[in-house]
Write a protein that holds these residues in place. Structure first.
Motif, PDB file in Angstrom:
ATOM      1  N   VAL A 188       0.838  -1.185   0.000  1.00  0.00           N
ATOM      2  CA  VAL A 188       0.000   0.000   0.000  1.00  0.00           C
ATOM      3  C   VAL A 188       0.882   1.247   0.000  1.00  0.00           C
ATOM      4  N   ILE A 189       0.305   2.336  -0.461  1.00  0.00           N
ATOM      5  CA  ILE A 189       0.973   3.629  -0.455  1.00  0.00           C
ATOM      6  C   ILE A 189       0.324   4.494   0.623  1.00  0.00           C
ATOM      7  N   VAL A 190       1.149   5.137   1.424  1.00  0.00           N
ATOM      8  CA  VAL A 190       0.654   6.045   2.460  1.00  0.00           C
ATOM      9  C   VAL A 190       1.197   7.431   2.158  1.00  0.00           C
ATOM     10  N   LYS A 191       0.323   8.443   2.194  1.00  0.00           N
ATOM     11  CA  LYS A 191       0.746   9.795   1.796  1.00  0.00           C
ATOM     12  C   LYS A 191      -0.035  10.855   2.543  1.00  0.00           C
ATOM     13  N   PRO A 192       0.540  12.037   2.749  1.00  0.00           N
ATOM     14  CA  PRO A 192      -0.230  13.166   3.281  1.00  0.00           C
ATOM     15  C   PRO A 192      -1.337  13.532   2.302  1.00  0.00           C
ATOM     16  N   VAL A 193      -2.472  14.001   2.811  1.00  0.00           N
ATOM     17  CA  VAL A 193      -3.617  14.270   1.949  1.00  0.00           C
ATOM     18  C   VAL A 193      -3.423  15.526   1.108  1.00  0.00           C
ATOM     19  N   ASN A 194      -2.525  16.432   1.541  1.00  0.00           N
ATOM     20  CA  ASN A 194      -2.472  17.738   0.884  1.00  0.00           C
ATOM     21  C   ASN A 194      -1.062  18.188   0.521  1.00  0.00           C
ATOM     22  N   LEU A 195      -0.195  17.251   0.193  1.00  0.00           N
ATOM     23  CA  LEU A 195       1.153  17.601  -0.238  1.00  0.00           C
ATOM     24  C   LEU A 195       1.445  16.965  -1.589  1.00  0.00           C
ATOM     25  N   GLY A 196       2.477  17.452  -2.260  1.00  0.00           N
ATOM     26  CA  GLY A 196       2.932  16.889  -3.521  1.00  0.00           C
ATOM     27  C   GLY A 196       4.423  16.663  -3.484  1.00  0.00           C
ATOM     28  N   SER A 197       5.031  16.549  -4.673  1.00  0.00           N
ATOM     29  CA  SER A 197       6.485  16.391  -4.805  1.00  0.00           C
ATOM     30  C   SER A 197       7.014  15.184  -4.050  1.00  0.00           C
ATOM     31  N   SER A 198       6.161  14.179  -3.840  1.00  0.00           N
ATOM     32  CA  SER A 198       6.528  12.930  -3.158  1.00  0.00           C
ATOM     33  C   SER A 198       6.933  13.130  -1.704  1.00  0.00           C
ATOM     34  N   VAL A 199       6.582  14.272  -1.117  1.00  0.00           N
ATOM     35  CA  VAL A 199       6.930  14.541   0.278  1.00  0.00           C
ATOM     36  C   VAL A 199       6.068  13.685   1.203  1.00  0.00           C
TER      37      VAL A 199
ATOM     38  N   LEU B 298       2.918   5.287   8.289  1.00  0.00           N
ATOM     39  CA  LEU B 298       1.934   6.144   8.948  1.00  0.00           C
ATOM     40  C   LEU B 298       2.628   7.231   9.758  1.00  0.00           C
ATOM     41  N   GLU B 299       3.655   6.853  10.482  1.00  0.00           N
ATOM     42  CA  GLU B 299       4.394   7.821  11.297  1.00  0.00           C
ATOM     43  C   GLU B 299       5.045   8.887  10.424  1.00  0.00           C
ATOM     44  N   THR B 300       5.599   8.466   9.289  1.00  0.00           N
ATOM     45  CA  THR B 300       6.234   9.428   8.378  1.00  0.00           C
ATOM     46  C   THR B 300       5.219  10.407   7.821  1.00  0.00           C
ATOM     47  N   ALA B 301       4.088   9.904   7.338  1.00  0.00           N
ATOM     48  CA  ALA B 301       3.080  10.774   6.732  1.00  0.00           C
ATOM     49  C   ALA B 301       2.518  11.770   7.740  1.00  0.00           C
TER      50      ALA B 301
END
Length: 280
Positions: free
Chosen positions: A182-193, A208-211
Motif C-alpha cells: 500500500v501507499i501512504v501519503k499526506p492528503v495535501n502535499l505533492g512532490s513525493s513529500v 503512517l508515522e512518516t506521513a
C-alpha cells in the motif's frame, strides 16, 4: 509596452525549495521582450521580497544574505491599479512598480491550496492558474478523489486517516479494505513529500508515522504494480483547448536542493487511446 509580471514563489510550505527551482526555471525561459519580470520570493516566515539576486540559484545558498540585498514588498491596490510596494518599516527605500498580472509558481500548503489565490483575488491582482476553488479541491487528494468518482472517473479506493486515531485501528481499517503493498501519503502535499510504500504491517506503521510528520490527515491506497504514468499537458482557454501529444514520464530523480533531473520518452500509447487520454 511590456506586461509587468510578478512571479511569486517560495512560501510557508515543506515544498518551498521545489517552488524555488520551478520559478527559476520558468523565469529563465520567459520572453523578456514581452514581459518585464519581477521576482517575488515568499520567505518561510511569510514576508515577500523582490530583487535581482532572487533570479540566481547560487543566492539561495545564503538566504539571509540574499534577503539583506533585497527589498521587502507587499501588494497594494491604488486607483484601480495594483502596485508592488516597498515596506517602509523594512529600512530600505525603493520605487513602487505597477503589476499587470501575478504568476504563482508554488508548491504545497498555504500557497498552492487556494490560500495564495484567495489573497491575490482579495487584493485584486489577475493571476495565472486555477482559481481558489480549483486550487483547494485539487490540493486535497481525498476531496479530489471524491469529485472524480462522482464524475464517473475510475480512481483507486483509499482509507482517510486523521491524527489522533489509534495506530492499531488505522492499520485494521487499511488491512480490511486492501492488500499489501500500500501507499501512504499526506492528503495535501505533492512532490513525493511524506510518501512511503508499505509491504507489510511493520513498514505500514513506519509509513503512517512518516506521513503524520507532514500532515494531520493522510491517505492509504493500494500500490499499483508496474505503474506507467501518462502526462498530457493542456494549454488554452475554456471551450478551445489545444491538446499536445501525450507523453510518458519516468522520473530518474525528482527534486534536489540545487537541480531537477527528468528523463522523458514518448509514451507507447496505442493511437486509438490518445483521444481518450486527451478527454480525461
Amino acid at each position: 509596452m511590456k506586461i509587468e509580471l510578478a512571479v511569486l514563489f517560495g512560501g510557508r510550505s515543506v515544498e518551498h525549495e521545489v517552488s524555488v527551482i520551478s520559478a527559476l526555471q520558468a523565469m529563465e525561459n520567459l520572453n523578456r521582450e514581452k514581459y518585464s519580470v519581477h521576482p517575488v520570493y515568499i520567505a518561510k516566515t511569510g514576508e515577500m521580497y523582490t530583487g535581482s539576486s532572487l533570479c540566481s540559484m547560487s543566492s539561495y545558498l545564503d538566504i539571509p544574505g540574499m534577503l539583506r540585498a533585497c527589498q521587502q514588498v507587499t501588494f497594494v491596490p491604488d486607483g484601480g491599479n495594483i502596485y508592488l510596494q516597498p515596506v517602509a518599516a523594512a529600512g530600505r527605500r525603493g520605487q513602487s512598480v505597477r503589476i499587470d498580472v501575478a504568476f504563482p509558481i508554488t508548491h504545497g500548503t498555504n500557497v498552492e491550496d487556494g490560500a495564495l489565490q484567495g489573497y491575490l483575488k482579495t487584493v485584486g491582482i489577475p493571476f495565472v492558474g486555477p482559481d481558489v476553488l480549483a486550487s483547494a479541491v485539487g490540493m486535497d487528494k481525498y476531496v479530489m478523489k471524491t469529485m472524480l468518482r462522482d464524475g464517473g472517473f475510475p480512481v483507486l479506493d483509499c482509507v482517510r486517516l486523521i491524527r489522533g486515531e489509534k495506530a492499531e485501528d488505522m492499520i485494521r481499517r487499511i488491512e480490511e479494505k486492501m492488500v499489501y503493498p500500500v501507499i501512504v501519503k499526506p492528503v495535501n502535499l505533492g512532490s513525493s513529500v511524506g510518501i512511503s510504500k508499505a509491504a507489510d504491517r511493520e513498514s505500514l506503521e513506519a509509513a503512517l508515522e512518516t506521513a503524520f510528520t507532514y500532515a494531520d490527515v493522510i491517505l492509504a491506497e493500494p500500490a499499483i504494480v508496474n505503474l506507467r504514468e501518462i502526462n498530457c499537458s493542456v494549454v488554452g482557454t475554456p471551450g478551445k483547448l489545444p491538446l499536445p501529444n501525450a507523453k510518458s514520464r519516468l522520473w530518474r530523480m525528482k527534486f534536489s536542493a540545487i537541480r531537477i533531473n527528468t528523463w522523458m520518452a514518448a509514451a507507447k500509447v496505442q493511437s486509438r487511446a490518445v483521444p481518450k487520454v486527451w478527454r480525461a
